[in-house]
Design a protein around this motif. Structure first.
Motif, PDB file in Angstrom:
ATOM      1  N   MET A   1     -17.605   4.521 -47.656  1.00 20.96           N
ATOM      2  CA  MET A   1     -16.363   4.113 -48.321  1.00 20.96           C
ATOM      3  C   MET A   1     -15.565   3.152 -47.430  1.00 20.96           C
ATOM      4  SD  MET A   1     -13.275   6.585 -49.502  1.00 20.96           S
ATOM      5  CE  MET A   1     -12.726   6.865 -47.832  1.00 20.96           C
ATOM      6  N   VAL A   2     -15.435   3.539 -46.160  1.00 21.57           N
ATOM      7  CA  VAL A   2     -14.663   2.698 -45.234  1.00 21.57           C
ATOM      8  C   VAL A   2     -15.377   1.354 -45.044  1.00 21.57           C
ATOM      9  CG1 VAL A   2     -13.788   2.506 -42.873  1.00 21.57           C
ATOM     10  CG2 VAL A   2     -13.677   4.703 -44.050  1.00 21.57           C
ATOM     11  N   GLU A   3     -16.678   1.431 -44.892  1.00 20.07           N
ATOM     12  CA  GLU A   3     -17.454   0.206 -44.682  1.00 20.07           C
ATOM     13  C   GLU A   3     -17.262  -0.753 -45.858  1.00 20.07           C
ATOM     14  OE1 GLU A   3     -20.524  -1.007 -46.052  1.00 20.07           O
ATOM     15  OE2 GLU A   3     -20.836  -2.513 -44.490  1.00 20.07           O
ATOM     16  N   PHE A   4     -17.312  -0.184 -47.082  1.00 22.53           N
ATOM     17  CA  PHE A   4     -17.166  -1.035 -48.254  1.00 22.53           C
ATOM     18  C   PHE A   4     -15.752  -1.616 -48.355  1.00 22.53           C
ATOM     19  CE2 PHE A   4     -16.632  -1.883 -52.833  1.00 22.53           C
ATOM     20  CZ  PHE A   4     -17.727  -2.713 -53.022  1.00 22.53           C
ATOM     21  N   SER A   5     -14.754  -0.786 -47.937  1.00 23.91           N
ATOM     22  CA  SER A   5     -13.371  -1.271 -48.026  1.00 23.91           C
ATOM     23  C   SER A   5     -13.122  -2.423 -47.055  1.00 23.91           C
ATOM     24  CB  SER A   5     -12.392  -0.123 -47.732  1.00 23.91           C
ATOM     25  OG  SER A   5     -12.396   0.194 -46.360  1.00 23.91           O
ATOM     26  N   LEU A   6     -13.987  -2.529 -46.019  1.00 24.12           N
ATOM     27  CA  LEU A   6     -13.809  -3.598 -45.034  1.00 24.12           C
ATOM     28  C   LEU A   6     -14.675  -4.840 -45.361  1.00 24.12           C
ATOM     29  CD1 LEU A   6     -13.954  -1.364 -41.813  1.00 24.12           C
ATOM     30  CD2 LEU A   6     -11.916  -2.428 -42.783  1.00 24.12           C
ATOM     31  N   SER A   7     -15.411  -4.776 -46.476  1.00 21.73           N
ATOM     32  CA  SER A   7     -16.401  -5.820 -46.761  1.00 21.73           C
ATOM     33  C   SER A   7     -15.938  -6.850 -47.780  1.00 21.73           C
ATOM     34  CB  SER A   7     -17.694  -5.170 -47.267  1.00 21.73           C
ATOM     35  OG  SER A   7     -18.114  -4.155 -46.408  1.00 21.73           O
ATOM     36  N   MET A   8     -14.636  -6.990 -47.946  1.00 18.14           N
ATOM     37  CA  MET A   8     -14.134  -7.902 -48.983  1.00 18.14           C
ATOM     38  C   MET A   8     -14.516  -9.362 -48.661  1.00 18.14           C
ATOM     39  SD  MET A   8     -10.265  -8.019 -50.423  1.00 18.14           S
ATOM     40  CE  MET A   8      -9.830  -8.794 -51.940  1.00 18.14           C
ATOM     41  N   ARG A   9     -14.407  -9.673 -47.338  1.00 20.25           N
ATOM     42  CA  ARG A   9     -14.785 -11.030 -46.938  1.00 20.25           C
ATOM     43  C   ARG A   9     -16.309 -11.068 -46.789  1.00 20.25           C
ATOM     44  NH1 ARG A   9     -11.439 -13.247 -41.987  1.00 20.25           N
ATOM     45  NH2 ARG A   9      -9.764 -12.469 -43.336  1.00 20.25           N
ATOM     46  N   ARG A  10     -16.910 -12.022 -47.403  1.00 16.59           N
ATOM     47  CA  ARG A  10     -18.383 -12.051 -47.414  1.00 16.59           C
ATOM     48  C   ARG A  10     -18.935 -12.301 -46.003  1.00 16.59           C
ATOM     49  NH1 ARG A  10     -21.567 -12.632 -52.148  1.00 16.59           N
ATOM     50  NH2 ARG A  10     -19.621 -12.780 -53.294  1.00 16.59           N
ATOM     51  N   GLY A  11     -19.858 -11.493 -45.597  1.00 16.15           N
ATOM     52  CA  GLY A  11     -20.544 -11.703 -44.330  1.00 16.15           C
ATOM     53  C   GLY A  11     -19.854 -11.139 -43.108  1.00 16.15           C
ATOM     54  N   GLU A  12     -18.655 -10.658 -43.208  1.00 16.86           N
ATOM     55  CA  GLU A  12     -17.984 -10.078 -42.027  1.00 16.86           C
ATOM     56  C   GLU A  12     -16.989  -8.998 -42.468  1.00 16.86           C
ATOM     57  OE1 GLU A  12     -14.904 -12.526 -40.136  1.00 16.86           O
ATOM     58  OE2 GLU A  12     -15.290 -14.023 -41.675  1.00 16.86           O
ATOM     59  N   TYR A  13     -16.645  -8.134 -41.510  1.00 18.51           N
ATOM     60  CA  TYR A  13     -15.676  -7.079 -41.803  1.00 18.51           C
ATOM     61  C   TYR A  13     -14.265  -7.622 -41.667  1.00 18.51           C
ATOM     62  CZ  TYR A  13     -19.424  -3.636 -41.580  1.00 18.51           C
ATOM     63  OH  TYR A  13     -20.560  -2.930 -41.824  1.00 18.51           O
ATOM     64  N   SER A  14     -13.403  -7.186 -42.542  1.00 17.74           N
ATOM     65  CA  SER A  14     -11.996  -7.620 -42.468  1.00 17.74           C
ATOM     66  C   SER A  14     -11.107  -6.567 -43.144  1.00 17.74           C
ATOM     67  CB  SER A  14     -11.825  -8.959 -43.185  1.00 17.74           C
ATOM     68  OG  SER A  14     -11.929  -8.759 -44.587  1.00 17.74           O
ATOM     69  N   PHE A  15      -9.820  -6.732 -42.912  1.00 18.96           N
ATOM     70  CA  PHE A  15      -8.846  -5.836 -43.555  1.00 18.96           C
ATOM     71  C   PHE A  15      -8.220  -6.488 -44.786  1.00 18.96           C
ATOM     72  CE2 PHE A  15      -9.028  -4.048 -39.263  1.00 18.96           C
ATOM     73  CZ  PHE A  15      -9.141  -2.700 -39.565  1.00 18.96           C
ATOM     74  N   ASP A  16      -8.933  -7.441 -45.368  1.00 21.57           N
ATOM     75  CA  ASP A  16      -8.382  -8.175 -46.508  1.00 21.57           C
ATOM     76  C   ASP A  16      -7.982  -7.251 -47.658  1.00 21.57           C
ATOM     77  OD1 ASP A  16      -8.809 -10.330 -45.025  1.00 21.57           O
ATOM     78  OD2 ASP A  16     -10.375 -11.248 -46.292  1.00 21.57           O
ATOM     79  N   ALA A  17      -8.864  -6.268 -47.915  1.00 19.31           N
ATOM     80  CA  ALA A  17      -8.570  -5.356 -49.037  1.00 19.31           C
ATOM     81  C   ALA A  17      -7.282  -4.582 -48.759  1.00 19.31           C
ATOM     82  CB  ALA A  17      -9.729  -4.394 -49.244  1.00 19.31           C
TER      83      ALA A  17
END
Lengths: 260, 348
Positions: free
Chosen positions: A24-40
């Motif tokens: 769940m956490v991993e998916f929530s950080l995957s909004m930006r394609r190709g890298e983890y971010s806090f965009d969501a």
């Protein structure tokens, strides 16, 4: 069971619980394609509706907790002190919210307290909020009552009450200065569970048409991809923070071992 | 008029009458013990005085004021419980000051009174501790200080020593009595321990099945028990069936022995009570003589207890242990001397 087998079972259990959370956490950080971010998370926190519904639910949760404490502590105290034979009945009543669906209750509320009834609570925003708070208190009753009752079991309620009475104390003094402080950890446990219930509750808030966090979660889940997971993570963090607070309060209660 | 008057007090739980026509007058500053076995109604009487139980009938007055209808918190009574009942969330000082705080006494006065009370119980340095950090004896001292701090009219002690070990119990009972004398507070003490009652009280009320069987000083209760129950409950007493030969001079026959009590007694059969410590081995001029056979010998340290068969009736005799005299042997036939005035003729 050998030590290795015990560890294996423990790891299996932990994996069962933790893996979905990691996902769940991993998916929530995957909004930006190709890298983890806090965009969501940024998107969620920037949404004025999030702030509005979140603060509404927090206020409602706090009011529910206050109402729940005022209702449950004196009731559980009185039942334990004066009406021990009624305890099974009271316990049964407090368990009813677990078997009666919230949707049934809220339709009952609407039927009983609509604008053409003798007590038209749904006719005003204040009245509707009040009704929602009563509903939340009812939903949290099984947890709050049990927590307080368990807390009361750890102290000699009857003797402490008599000791206080012999020193001139009345009922309000006894409950506020003696009983409540001695079951504070139990009350806080019940309060944090209540907080978690109110923050996630959907049915009552949606049917009473109030801007609560639960309906907002549902709305986001139906319309967005990453934001609901960010919201769920935030909700988990709040819950864990509450549990951590319970642990802290328990640890720092100086008189914890007393009177047992 | 007495300071505390209990008149015609009754209490029933359902159909069970646990206190029956209980009457007691207590003078100011007096230390009264309610003594009796479990279930005799002594605690119920105390709880009615405190206001925790409502009497089925009767009155309780303190300094002429009827208090039976008052709630416990309106009675100005201090109470110490068997289970200490210290408030776990409050420190020792806060516990002691609780009653004063409830009364709205200014903080400075509370602090002074708390200091005074802690000095009185000999724990001046423990004010900041919590109850769980104290021993049982210390907790009970604090409970006593807490009960005394608001200056109650009457102090009620509900078996306050029962939960303590033997050594602490003895020292604390002396302390309680000393504090009670120092403050001159009227006190009612409930106990099932006759030694506590005998050593602490100005007067003792012996209770049995809800009835006050006898009210008297410890000396009276022990030496002249009014009923068979009192005689048997307080101290160890040999009870012997005797046949009255001459009622006018109290000549009786018991266990094959004859003795003269030197006072008139009712004719027919009599029940005689003999305290084990009132009997001595050997013949003594001017004293009644009994003869029996030793069946058992128990060495109890300072005392040797003999069990003697007195013509088919068992008799216990206590001898002081002394190195000057060898103890008698089991099976030996011995003479026993008794001052006839020490023999009790028991009624009831």
């Amino acid at each position: 069971m050998t030590r290795a087998a015990s560890w294996a079972v423990l790891l299996l259990g932990l994996t069962y619980f933790i893996l979905p959370l990691v996902g769940m956490v991993e998916f929530s950080l995957s909004m930006r394609r190709g890298e983890y971010s806090f965009d969501a998370y940024a998107a969620v926190l920037a949404d004025p509706q999030f702030r509005e519904t979140f603060s509404y639910s927090v206020v409602m949760a706090l009011l529910t907790i206050v109402f729940g404490i005022l209702l449950v502590v004196p009731t559980a105290f009185w039942v334990r002190l004066k009406l021990p034979r009624l305890r099974p009945l009271v316990e049964f009543v407090t368990l009813l919210p677990l078997v009666i669906p919230a949707i049934v209750t809220v339709f009952g509320y609407i039927r009983l307290y609509n604008t053409s009834s003798w007590l038209p609570l749904t006719g005003t925003i204040f009245g509707t909020n009040l009704l929602l708070m009563f509903g939340y208190a009812m939903l949290s009753l099984p947890y709050m009552y049990r927590a307080v009752d368990t807390g009361l079991r750890t102290i000699d309620v009857a003797t402490l009450t008599e000791a206080a009475q012999s020193l001139g104390a009345g009922w309000v003094t006894i409950i506020t200065r003696l009983i409540l402080p001695n079951v504070l950890v139990a009350v806080l446990s019940g309060s944090f569970v209540t907080f978690a219930i109110v923050m996630g509750e959907f049915t009552m808030a949606a049917l009473l048409n109030r801007p609560a966090f639960g309906p907002y979660l549902q709305l986001m889940g139906a319309n967005k991809a990453y934001e609901p997971f960010a919201l769920a993570t935030i909700a988990f963090i709040i819950t864990w923070a509450c549990m951590g607070l319970i642990q802290l309060v328990t640890r720092f209660t100086k008189h914890d071992k007393a009177g047992r | 008029m007495s300071f505390l008057t209990i008149s015609h007090l009754e209490k029933s739980f359902g159909v069970t009458r646990v206190v029956k026509n209980f009457n007691l007058d207590v003078e100011k500053g007096e230390f009264i013990s309610l003594l009796g076995p479990s279930g005799c109604g002594k605690t119920t009487v105390l709880r009615m005085v405190a206001g925790f139980e409502t009497p089925s009938a009767g009155n309780i007055t303190i300094e002429g004021r009827e208090v039976s209808s008052l709630r416990p918190n309106q009675r100005n009574i201090g109470m110490v419980f068997q289970a200490y009942a210290l408030f776990p969330n409050l420190t020792v000082a806060q516990n002691v000051g609780f009653g004063l705080r409830v009364k709205g006494v200014p903080a400075r006065e509370i602090a002074a009174r708390v200091e005074e009370m802690l000095a009185l119980i000999g724990l001046p340095e423990l004010g900041d501790r919590y109850p769980f950090q104290l021993s049982g004896g210390q907790q009970q001292r604090v409970a006593l200080a807490r009960a005394l701090a608001p200056k109650p009219q009457v102090l009620l002690l509900d078996e306050p020593l029962s939960a303590l070990d033997a050594k602490v119990r003895v020292s604390l009972r002396n302390e309680i009595r000393a504090i009670q004398r120092e403050l001159g507070i009227t006190t009612i003490f409930v106990t099932h321990d006759q030694e506590e009652a005998l050593s602490m009280s100005d007067r003792i009320v012996v209770m049995h099945q809800g009835v006050a069987e006898q009210v008297g000083t410890p000396f009276e209760i022990y030496n002249t028990p009014a009923t068979r129950f009192v005689a048997g409950f307080v101290g160890t007493l040999n009870t012997l069936d005797a046949k009255v030969l001459d009622p006018s001079i109290g000549r009786v026959k018991l266990g094959g022995n004859e003795m003269t009590l030197g006072r008139a007694i009712p004719p027919g059969e009599a029940l005689l009570g003999l305290r084990p410590e009132m009997l001595r081995l050997g013949a003594h001029p001017g004293e009644a003589a009994l003869t029996g056979t030793i069946t058992e010998l128990d060495f109890l340290g300072s005392v040797i207890r003999l069990r003697i068969d007195l013509g088919g009736q068992p008799l216990a005799v206590d001898l002081f242990n002394t190195t000057r005299q060898a103890p008698p042997k089991v099976g030996e036939t011995v003479s026993l001397a008794l001052n006839p005035s020490d023999a009790l003729v028991i009624g009831g």
